[in-house]
Design a protein around this motif. Sequence first.
Motif, PDB file in Angstrom:
ATOM      1  N   LYS A  88       0.828  -1.201   0.000  1.00 17.54           N
ATOM      2  CA  LYS A  88       0.000   0.000   0.000  1.00 17.54           C
ATOM      3  C   LYS A  88       0.866   1.256   0.000  1.00 17.54           C
ATOM      4  CE  LYS A  88      -3.683  -2.236   2.697  1.00 17.54           C
ATOM      5  NZ  LYS A  88      -4.453  -2.189   3.971  1.00 17.54           N
ATOM      6  N   LEU A  89       1.920   1.242   0.802  1.00 18.21           N
ATOM      7  CA  LEU A  89       2.787   2.415   0.906  1.00 18.21           C
ATOM      8  C   LEU A  89       3.459   2.724  -0.432  1.00 18.21           C
ATOM      9  CD1 LEU A  89       4.535   1.661   4.329  1.00 18.21           C
ATOM     10  CD2 LEU A  89       2.713   3.310   3.912  1.00 18.21           C
ATOM     11  N   GLU A  90       3.811   1.694  -1.177  1.00 11.28           N
ATOM     12  CA  GLU A  90       4.490   1.875  -2.462  1.00 11.28           C
ATOM     13  C   GLU A  90       3.517   1.895  -3.639  1.00 11.28           C
ATOM     14  OE1 GLU A  90       7.483   2.737  -2.614  1.00 11.28           O
ATOM     15  OE2 GLU A  90       8.016   2.337  -0.516  1.00 11.28           O
ATOM     16  N   GLU A  91       2.225   1.955  -3.339  1.00 15.05           N
ATOM     17  CA  GLU A  91       1.170   2.087  -4.354  1.00 15.05           C
ATOM     18  C   GLU A  91       1.189   0.964  -5.378  1.00 15.05           C
ATOM     19  OE1 GLU A  91       1.416   5.996  -5.997  1.00 15.05           O
ATOM     20  OE2 GLU A  91       0.950   6.984  -4.107  1.00 15.05           O
ATOM     21  N   CYS A  92       1.395  -0.260  -4.872  1.00 14.46           N
ATOM     22  CA  CYS A  92       1.281  -1.449  -5.721  1.00 14.46           C
ATOM     23  C   CYS A  92       0.590  -2.535  -4.903  1.00 14.46           C
ATOM     24  CB  CYS A  92       2.650  -1.911  -6.222  1.00 14.46           C
ATOM     25  SG  CYS A  92       3.923  -1.989  -4.948  1.00 14.46           S
ATOM     26  N   PRO A  93      -0.642  -2.281  -4.493  1.00 16.38           N
ATOM     27  CA  PRO A  93      -1.337  -3.181  -3.559  1.00 16.38           C
ATOM     28  C   PRO A  93      -1.581  -4.561  -4.142  1.00 16.38           C
ATOM     29  CG  PRO A  93      -2.864  -1.574  -4.479  1.00 16.38           C
ATOM     30  CD  PRO A  93      -1.496  -1.156  -4.918  1.00 16.38           C
ATOM     31  N   VAL A  94      -1.594  -5.541  -3.242  1.00 16.38           N
ATOM     32  CA  VAL A  94      -1.889  -6.918  -3.622  1.00 16.38           C
ATOM     33  C   VAL A  94      -3.238  -7.316  -3.018  1.00 16.38           C
ATOM     34  CG1 VAL A  94       0.535  -7.576  -3.783  1.00 16.38           C
ATOM     35  CG2 VAL A  94      -0.662  -7.848  -1.616  1.00 16.38           C
ATOM     36  N   ARG A  95      -3.889  -8.283  -3.649  1.00 14.03           N
ATOM     37  CA  ARG A  95      -5.132  -8.803  -3.097  1.00 14.03           C
ATOM     38  C   ARG A  95      -4.833  -9.605  -1.840  1.00 14.03           C
ATOM     39  NH1 ARG A  95      -7.442 -12.648  -6.121  1.00 14.03           N
ATOM     40  NH2 ARG A  95      -9.482 -12.375  -5.118  1.00 14.03           N
ATOM     41  N   MET A  96      -5.660  -9.405  -0.829  1.00 16.35           N
ATOM     42  CA  MET A  96      -5.463 -10.104   0.433  1.00 16.35           C
ATOM     43  C   MET A  96      -5.468 -11.619   0.237  1.00 16.35           C
ATOM     44  SD  MET A  96      -7.651  -9.769   3.967  1.00 16.35           S
ATOM     45  CE  MET A  96      -7.196  -8.047   4.205  1.00 16.35           C
TER      46      MET A  96
END
Length: 297
Positions: A88-96
């Motif tokens: 999230k911090l690096e703006e490349c979120p992954v699906r949980m």
Amino acid sequence: MSTALYPLASLEQIEKTPSREDGIPYELEEDLRAHGCKLIHEAGILLKQKQVAVATAQILFQRFWYVTSMKQFGIGDIGMGALYLASKLEECPVRMRDLINVYDLLQQRTAHTRATMIASASAPSSSSHPTKEFRYTPMSYFGSTFYDLREALVIAEMQVLKRLGFNVHVVLPYGTLVNYLRVLGLTDRTDVCTRAWGYLNDALQTPVYALYAVPTIVCAAILLTVRHLGIALPSAPENRWWELFDAEWEDLWSVCGYIMRLYRDRSIEDRTRVMGMLSKKGVRQWLDEHKTVDPQT
């Protein structure tokens, strides 16, 4: 160096971490930290995650253990939470769900590897006991395993934020490395760039990013590189190259020691012990087993 730019552990935290206060030896804690970072790295590869997110997660993971004991939280859960937060911090979120599935795979593979190593060590002839190939068993879509891991992930992310005081700013070393190599005239050497970059990535498995400023760590990676490749740089007392970057020799040598210890040989007993302590349950079981070592207790 400003701790606002480089959040670093205090001297008190360095001398006696919460895990050591709970009875975990220094070398064992160091191995558990390294193994947790390896799991983060492997999960990042399987998720095709950006390196900046993986590196950020490993640094947050290392910081966490200067404020919390491994007796309270498992390295597997905190690694999963750190990677989820870093994405999230690096703006490349992954699906949980993707992250949970990957960590479930890694934990099953770790358990299989540990069982195989123990069986091989106990059997005098490995030929009579062929090694079983690892086969991943996916969790049930509606089973309790997924919901337990999801709850652990949410709690881990929350605890990383809470215990670090929401101070999750991370400065990565890669841009600094490129600039320093350019100043030293080494950017045209592919072997230098590759090896130094590799040392910086390996250093993520150590606590150095929570102990030293990025310029010091980068200089240590360059020092190891030029020593192994036999490249001469100015090191006379009146003309030391690392002083150009405001780095101290004692700090460089200390960072180099952290990195080189990663490459030391470990016994099967040490490796299987670490693999069995991915959860807080495993850590507590190990601590209970070793309480009786002292005859006075």
